[in-house]
Design a protein around this motif. Structure first.
Motif, PDB file in Angstrom:
ATOM      1  N   PHE B  81      13.905  -5.167  -1.170  1.00 48.95           N
ATOM      2  CA  PHE B  81      12.967  -4.289  -0.464  1.00 48.95           C
ATOM      3  C   PHE B  81      12.257  -3.376  -1.447  1.00 48.95           C
ATOM      4  O   PHE B  81      12.881  -2.812  -2.349  1.00 48.95           O
ATOM      5  CB  PHE B  81      13.736  -3.433   0.555  1.00 48.95           C
ATOM      6  CG  PHE B  81      12.861  -2.497   1.345  1.00 48.95           C
ATOM      7  CD1 PHE B  81      12.281  -2.903   2.538  1.00 48.95           C
ATOM      8  CD2 PHE B  81      12.611  -1.205   0.885  1.00 48.95           C
ATOM      9  CE1 PHE B  81      11.465  -2.047   3.265  1.00 48.95           C
ATOM     10  CE2 PHE B  81      11.801  -0.340   1.607  1.00 48.95           C
ATOM     11  CZ  PHE B  81      11.226  -0.757   2.802  1.00 48.95           C
ATOM     12  N   LEU B  82      10.940  -3.257  -1.252  1.00 47.45           N
ATOM     13  CA  LEU B  82      10.173  -2.330  -2.083  1.00 47.45           C
ATOM     14  C   LEU B  82       9.613  -1.214  -1.211  1.00 47.45           C
ATOM     15  O   LEU B  82       8.882  -1.471  -0.246  1.00 47.45           O
ATOM     16  CB  LEU B  82       9.017  -3.070  -2.780  1.00 47.45           C
ATOM     17  CG  LEU B  82       7.994  -2.206  -3.530  1.00 47.45           C
ATOM     18  CD1 LEU B  82       8.649  -1.441  -4.685  1.00 47.45           C
ATOM     19  CD2 LEU B  82       6.846  -3.067  -4.067  1.00 47.45           C
ATOM     20  N   SER B  83       9.990   0.011  -1.541  1.00 53.45           N
ATOM     21  CA  SER B  83       9.370   1.153  -0.884  1.00 53.45           C
ATOM     22  C   SER B  83       8.125   1.466  -1.702  1.00 53.45           C
ATOM     23  O   SER B  83       8.213   1.805  -2.876  1.00 53.45           O
ATOM     24  CB  SER B  83      10.343   2.334  -0.887  1.00 53.45           C
ATOM     25  OG  SER B  83       9.661   3.515  -0.523  1.00 53.45           O
ATOM     26  N   PHE B  84       6.943   1.294  -1.077  1.00 52.13           N
ATOM     27  CA  PHE B  84       5.687   1.368  -1.822  1.00 52.13           C
ATOM     28  C   PHE B  84       5.352   2.799  -2.248  1.00 52.13           C
ATOM     29  O   PHE B  84       5.566   3.742  -1.491  1.00 52.13           O
ATOM     30  CB  PHE B  84       4.528   0.823  -0.968  1.00 52.13           C
ATOM     31  CG  PHE B  84       4.507  -0.674  -0.879  1.00 52.13           C
ATOM     32  CD1 PHE B  84       5.494  -1.358  -0.176  1.00 52.13           C
ATOM     33  CD2 PHE B  84       3.506  -1.410  -1.487  1.00 52.13           C
ATOM     34  CE1 PHE B  84       5.475  -2.748  -0.089  1.00 52.13           C
ATOM     35  CE2 PHE B  84       3.469  -2.788  -1.395  1.00 52.13           C
ATOM     36  CZ  PHE B  84       4.455  -3.458  -0.702  1.00 52.13           C
ATOM     37  N   PRO B  87       1.912   3.369   0.493  1.00 44.44           N
ATOM     38  CA  PRO B  87       2.034   2.467   1.650  1.00 44.44           C
ATOM     39  C   PRO B  87       0.655   2.134   2.233  1.00 44.44           C
ATOM     40  O   PRO B  87      -0.210   2.992   2.307  1.00 44.44           O
ATOM     41  CB  PRO B  87       2.882   3.277   2.632  1.00 44.44           C
ATOM     42  CG  PRO B  87       3.659   4.215   1.766  1.00 44.44           C
ATOM     43  CD  PRO B  87       2.712   4.592   0.661  1.00 44.44           C
ATOM     44  N   VAL B  88       0.489   0.876   2.605  1.00 43.96           N
ATOM     45  CA  VAL B  88      -0.813   0.365   3.030  1.00 43.96           C
ATOM     46  C   VAL B  88      -1.019   0.565   4.533  1.00 43.96           C
ATOM     47  O   VAL B  88      -0.099   0.407   5.320  1.00 43.96           O
ATOM     48  CB  VAL B  88      -0.891  -1.145   2.681  1.00 43.96           C
ATOM     49  CG1 VAL B  88      -2.221  -1.732   3.108  1.00 43.96           C
ATOM     50  CG2 VAL B  88      -0.666  -1.342   1.195  1.00 43.96           C
ATOM     51  N   GLU B  89      -2.254   0.901   4.909  1.00 43.54           N
ATOM     52  CA  GLU B  89      -2.584   1.057   6.335  1.00 43.54           C
ATOM     53  C   GLU B  89      -3.030  -0.278   6.911  1.00 43.54           C
ATOM     54  O   GLU B  89      -3.781  -1.007   6.281  1.00 43.54           O
ATOM     55  CB  GLU B  89      -3.712   2.078   6.498  1.00 43.54           C
ATOM     56  CG  GLU B  89      -3.323   3.451   5.989  1.00 43.54           C
ATOM     57  CD  GLU B  89      -4.416   4.492   6.223  1.00 43.54           C
ATOM     58  OE1 GLU B  89      -5.469   4.135   6.784  1.00 43.54           O
ATOM     59  OE2 GLU B  89      -4.200   5.651   5.836  1.00 43.54           O
ATOM     60  N   VAL B 142       0.192   0.815  11.778  1.00 42.44           N
ATOM     61  CA  VAL B 142       0.978   0.896  10.545  1.00 42.44           C
ATOM     62  C   VAL B 142       0.325   1.859   9.537  1.00 42.44           C
ATOM     63  O   VAL B 142      -0.775   1.595   9.053  1.00 42.44           O
ATOM     64  CB  VAL B 142       1.143  -0.499   9.905  1.00 42.44           C
ATOM     65  CG1 VAL B 142       1.907  -0.408   8.585  1.00 42.44           C
ATOM     66  CG2 VAL B 142       1.836  -1.457  10.861  1.00 42.44           C
ATOM     67  N   ASN B 143       1.006   2.972   9.304  1.00 44.30           N
ATOM     68  CA  ASN B 143       0.605   3.980   8.312  1.00 44.30           C
ATOM     69  C   ASN B 143      -0.753   4.639   8.554  1.00 44.30           C
ATOM     70  O   ASN B 143      -1.185   5.484   7.771  1.00 44.30           O
ATOM     71  CB  ASN B 143       0.606   3.390   6.887  1.00 44.30           C
ATOM     72  CG  ASN B 143       2.015   3.103   6.410  1.00 44.30           C
ATOM     73  OD1 ASN B 143       2.922   3.896   6.654  1.00 44.30           O
ATOM     74  ND2 ASN B 143       2.209   1.975   5.770  1.00 44.30           N
ATOM     75  N   ASN B 154       8.377   6.629   6.633  1.00 47.50           N
ATOM     76  CA  ASN B 154       8.200   5.333   7.276  1.00 47.50           C
ATOM     77  C   ASN B 154       8.715   4.203   6.389  1.00 47.50           C
ATOM     78  O   ASN B 154       9.258   3.213   6.878  1.00 47.50           O
ATOM     79  CB  ASN B 154       6.719   5.145   7.610  1.00 47.50           C
ATOM     80  CG  ASN B 154       6.465   3.938   8.486  1.00 47.50           C
ATOM     81  OD1 ASN B 154       7.356   3.498   9.220  1.00 47.50           O
ATOM     82  ND2 ASN B 154       5.271   3.389   8.415  1.00 47.50           N
ATOM     83  N   GLU B 155       8.556   4.347   5.091  1.00 47.41           N
ATOM     84  CA  GLU B 155       9.075   3.328   4.176  1.00 47.41           C
ATOM     85  C   GLU B 155      10.605   3.266   4.284  1.00 47.41           C
ATOM     86  O   GLU B 155      11.190   2.186   4.360  1.00 47.41           O
ATOM     87  CB  GLU B 155       8.685   3.638   2.719  1.00 47.41           C
ATOM     88  CG  GLU B 155       7.194   3.527   2.434  1.00 47.41           C
ATOM     89  CD  GLU B 155       6.676   2.101   2.552  1.00 47.41           C
ATOM     90  OE1 GLU B 155       5.915   1.845   3.511  1.00 47.41           O
ATOM     91  OE2 GLU B 155       7.029   1.252   1.725  1.00 47.41           O
ATOM     92  N   GLN B 158      11.714   1.690   7.486  1.00 45.93           N
ATOM     93  CA  GLN B 158      11.646   0.225   7.426  1.00 45.93           C
ATOM     94  C   GLN B 158      12.822  -0.335   6.631  1.00 45.93           C
ATOM     95  O   GLN B 158      13.404  -1.359   6.993  1.00 45.93           O
ATOM     96  CB  GLN B 158      10.327  -0.226   6.784  1.00 45.93           C
ATOM     97  CG  GLN B 158       9.121   0.082   7.648  1.00 45.93           C
ATOM     98  CD  GLN B 158       7.823  -0.296   6.949  1.00 45.93           C
ATOM     99  OE1 GLN B 158       7.623  -1.437   6.570  1.00 45.93           O
ATOM    100  NE2 GLN B 158       6.951   0.676   6.762  1.00 45.93           N
ATOM    101  N   LEU B 162      15.604  -3.012   7.913  1.00 46.02           N
ATOM    102  CA  LEU B 162      15.759  -4.328   7.290  1.00 46.02           C
ATOM    103  C   LEU B 162      17.063  -4.479   6.509  1.00 46.02           C
ATOM    104  O   LEU B 162      17.433  -5.584   6.146  1.00 46.02           O
ATOM    105  CB  LEU B 162      14.550  -4.616   6.382  1.00 46.02           C
ATOM    106  CG  LEU B 162      13.195  -4.632   7.113  1.00 46.02           C
ATOM    107  CD1 LEU B 162      12.038  -4.762   6.129  1.00 46.02           C
ATOM    108  CD2 LEU B 162      13.129  -5.781   8.121  1.00 46.02           C
TER     109      LEU B 162
END
Lengths: 487, 250
Positions: B81-84, B87-89, B142-143, B154-155, B158, B162
């Motif tokens: 898992f990558l916490s960005f 984070p992308v909308e 999302v975001n 939110n990251e 998630q 997961l």
């Protein structure tokens, strides 16, 4: 250099994802009665005779034909239209067997099978709460359900031919009132040769208790499809009408030139929703339906409302501008559209809002999605007449590009002739974000699903305007239209 | 858990990672620190499988399998898992639908049944509490319209949903006020177990007060130049990166 290679790979992936085969390509083998090819006055008389029409209908057709003969095919759209030989088309095809069905058991099993392949099993539709279906197979209605329930409320929902026979006074009164025979080349052609379609009349004060829907389907090879729909909503009435279509796979092009007319009286409301999925042609751009449609509503009464919602994913060529003439004071027009083009599809679609009455309002929301090597254009006209004081329009036209080989174009026309009205126009163009796709991938969602999700999210504002069961179908359709083989 | 051997990677033809070696065992927390442009985010993106990063040499195994051969979504479903950092909308896609799709993709991958709506809602409520996330956020796209702090929460939400085996937190602390930082760190700590590991990428020692690392690595010019225990972070905080730069030469 590596970057360039990566970009090419990304584009290739997007192309793979967006190149799915058309899933509804099959032909139903039902005997059909086809008249000889060609178009002339005799053919029009023959069509009218075969349908047993009263004289006013023949006169309507002949008047349209005379106008049409003097007209030229329009060339102003951003479309490359191959020459269409209208003399090589047969203008009438009807299933030979026309028994009156009491139950579904009596319906041709092949036809039922067709619906099963489409995922629209007719037998289940009976149980689908609140959906009456008037199925148009080729040109003549084969089966009408829920008619009696509707009849109790005084609602007329039948095939156009039936309406001509049983309600000639209504047809005579309203036919051609929203789309005059001389309106445009394709509308004139339709008026001259139309085969069948649907008719709907909602009497004063009646709210139609169910969504009305018709599934259209082109079937006989080389048969032009000329549907005619007329919806009249009398004072204080309401109806939601659904139209959806898929067509079997073919190599030769098929012409489709439908006309839909809507008339709303005082405080009446008509919601017209379409999911259009005619065969778009193959990946190389061979075949596919040519879809030249004239759809127009007249808000004749005060405070009346007409809304068009469309999801367009099919056809090789789409030429379609569902419009509203806002005649009554305080009347409202809406146009919500998602148009998706892939491979070599071309779409030139949008809306016209003509403000004539005072305090009239209109909204245009257009979402274009282009993939493959397709071209997708929005074309819209907002016209505010001098008498349309305090009128308002809001237009929003967004385009989403899925790669570097497709095109998105916007042609907005605005003509405002008084100072008290306000017209707003917003437009955006964006490319699907690789970062968005990667974000989904990183959460375990594959690229194909991710694109479907992103596209559906983009189109959500419009999809939300569709009735529930249609919205689900439309979502699947958007995903299907972009689906492909990702390794 | 994760073995990186002599990893070289470039983006736009420019070499960023120049021979990374790193081994992470189950239950361990590794912090990666380093000045701007040293290759921290590149390492995170290479591990997650972002396309524009090209691996030119080296190998990476994750849970004993070659990681670099796998598609990004497969890596994710295997438990990475990558916490960005950013984070992308995704406009129009409700957060709840997004994470439901992701959770079910993971479940199907593991040969489990998809969650029912009821099971999913219960799980979601539980995990949202963990990061003190407001219910209304999962109804939003999302975001989209999330504040900086909400995006980072939110990251971690998630991540909680997961349940990855290896979490890479790419500057999860950037843009967070001290309260949000504590919440996010508490969330991460709550998910810690002897079977899971994490890589915490950060500029500041601050986050490491809350998420205590077993090892701290300093990444500089695409190489790990120093590895030590958590005290190294404190030393960096005090002295900055200049001493590393002068020690290694420019």
């Amino acid at each position: 250099m590596e970057r360039k290679v990566e970009m090419e790979e990304q584009n290739k992936l997007l192309n793979d994802v967006t190149q799915a085969d058309y899933k509804y390509g099959f032909v139903t083998d039902i005997e059909t009665d086809i008249i000889e090819k060609g178009l002339n006055e005799d053919i029009i008389r023959l069509i009218s005779k075969k349908k047993g029409e009263p004289e006013f209908m023949l006169n309507f057709r002949l008047a349209a034909f005379k106008k049409w003969e003097k007209m030229e095919m329009p060339d102003w759209a951003y479309l490359k239209i191959p020459p269409i030989d209208l003399q090589s088309i047969s203008y009438y095809a009807a299933p030979k067997k026309q028994p009156k069905y009491e139950s579904l058991d009596e319906v041709d099993p092949e036809l039922l099978d067709t619906f099963n392949k489409l995922g629209i099993p007719v037998e289940e539709q009976k149980h689908l709460a609140g959906v009456a279906v008037d199925v148009v197979m080729d040109s003549v209605s084969v089966k009408t359900t829920f008619k009696e329930t509707l009849a109790e409320k005084g609602i007329i929902f039948c095939s156009f031919s039936e309406a001509v026979k049983e309600h000639p006074e209504l047809v005579k009164k309203y036919l051609g009132k929203a789309v005059p025979v001389s309106d445009n080349y394709f509308a004139a052609l339709n008026s001259a040769v139309f085969s069948d379609g649907s008719f709907c009349y909602i009497p004063k004060g009646v709210r139609c208790p169910m969504e009305l829907s018709t599934y259209f389907r082109i079937n006989a090879a080389n048969t032009g499809q000329f549907e005619r729909t007329l919806i009249v909503a009398d004072d204080d009435s309401y109806v939601s009408y659904l139209e959806g279509c898929t067509a079997p796979m073919r190599d030769e092009n098929q012409l489709h030139a439908a006309v839909v007319e809507i008339i709303t009286m005082d405080r009446a409301e008509v919601k017209y929703s379409t999911v259009q999925n005619w065969y778009p042609g193959n990946k190389e751009g061979v075949g596919g339906i040519y879809n030249f449609v004239t759809k127009r509503g007249v808000c004749r009464g005060v405070s009346s409302k007409i809304s068009w919602t469309q999801v367009e994913t099919g056809s090789a060529i789409t030429w379609k501008y569902p419009s509203c003439i806002l005649l009554g004071d305080n009347s409202v027009g809406e146009f919500n559209s998602v148009a998706l083009t892939n491979n070599f599809q071309q779409a030139d679609t949008g809306s016209k809002m003509i403000h004539i009455g005072k305090n009239t309002k209109s909204t245009i929301i257009s979402k274009g999605i282009s993939a493959g090597r397709s071209d997708n254009s929005y074309r819209g006209l907002v016209k505010v007449m001098p008498g349309a004081k305090n009128s308002r329009n809001f237009s929003q036209c967004d385009s989403l590009l899925l790669n570097d080989t497709c095109g998105a174009h916007t042609f907005p026309y605005i003509d405002v002739r008084n100072k008290s009205s306000i017209v707003e126009h917003e437009a955006t163009t964006s490319k699907i974000g690789e970062d968005q796709i990667f974000y989904c991938n990183q959460r375990g969602i594959d690229t194909e699903t991710a694109i479907g999700m992103i596209v559906n999210g983009y189109a959500k504002e419009v999809l939300n305007k569709l009735p529930m069961e249609f919205a689900v179908e439309a979502q699947k359709l958007l995903q299907l239209s972009l689906e492909g083989s990702v390794g | 858990m994760l073995k990186i051997k002599n990893l070289y990677a470039s983006v736009d033809g420019q070499e960023i990672l120049k021979g990374i070696n790193l081994e992470i065992k189950p239950g361990e927390v590794h912090a990666i620190m380093g000045p701007n442009g040293s290759g921290k985010s590149t390492l995170a993106n290479v591990l997650a499988g972002k396309q524009e990063y090209e691996v030119t040499a080296g190998e990476v195994t994750f849970l004993g399998e070659n990681l670099l051969d796998k598609a990004p979504e497969t890596r994710a479903k295997d438990g990475l898992f990558l916490s960005f950092q950013y984070p992308v909308e995704i406009p129009g896609v409700p957060m709840a639908n997004f994470i439901k799709t992701a959770v079910n993709e993971h479940r199907v991958h593991r040969g489990e049944k998809e969650l029912t709506a009821g099971q999913f809602l219960k799980l979601m409520r539980e995990k949202m509490e963990l990061v003190e996330m407001k219910t209304k956020l999962t109804n939003r796209s999302v975001n989209e319209g999330f504040s900086g702090g909400e995006k980072k929460k939110n990251e971690i939400f998630q991540m909680a949903m997961l349940e990855p085996k290896l979490a890479i937190l790419d500057e999860t602390d950037s843009g967070l006020d001290i309260d949000a930082l504590r919440t996010v760190a508490n969330g991460v700590n709550a998910l810690k177990s002897p079977e899971t590991s994490s890589i915490v990428i950060t500029h500041y020692q601050r986050l490491l007060d809350y998420i205590v690392p077993d090892f701290v690595h300093i990444l500089y010019h695409g190489k790990i130049v120093k590895t030590a225990g958590k005290e190294l972070a404190l030393e960096l905080e005090e002295k900055g990166y200049d001493w590393i730069k002068s020690e290694k030469g420019n």
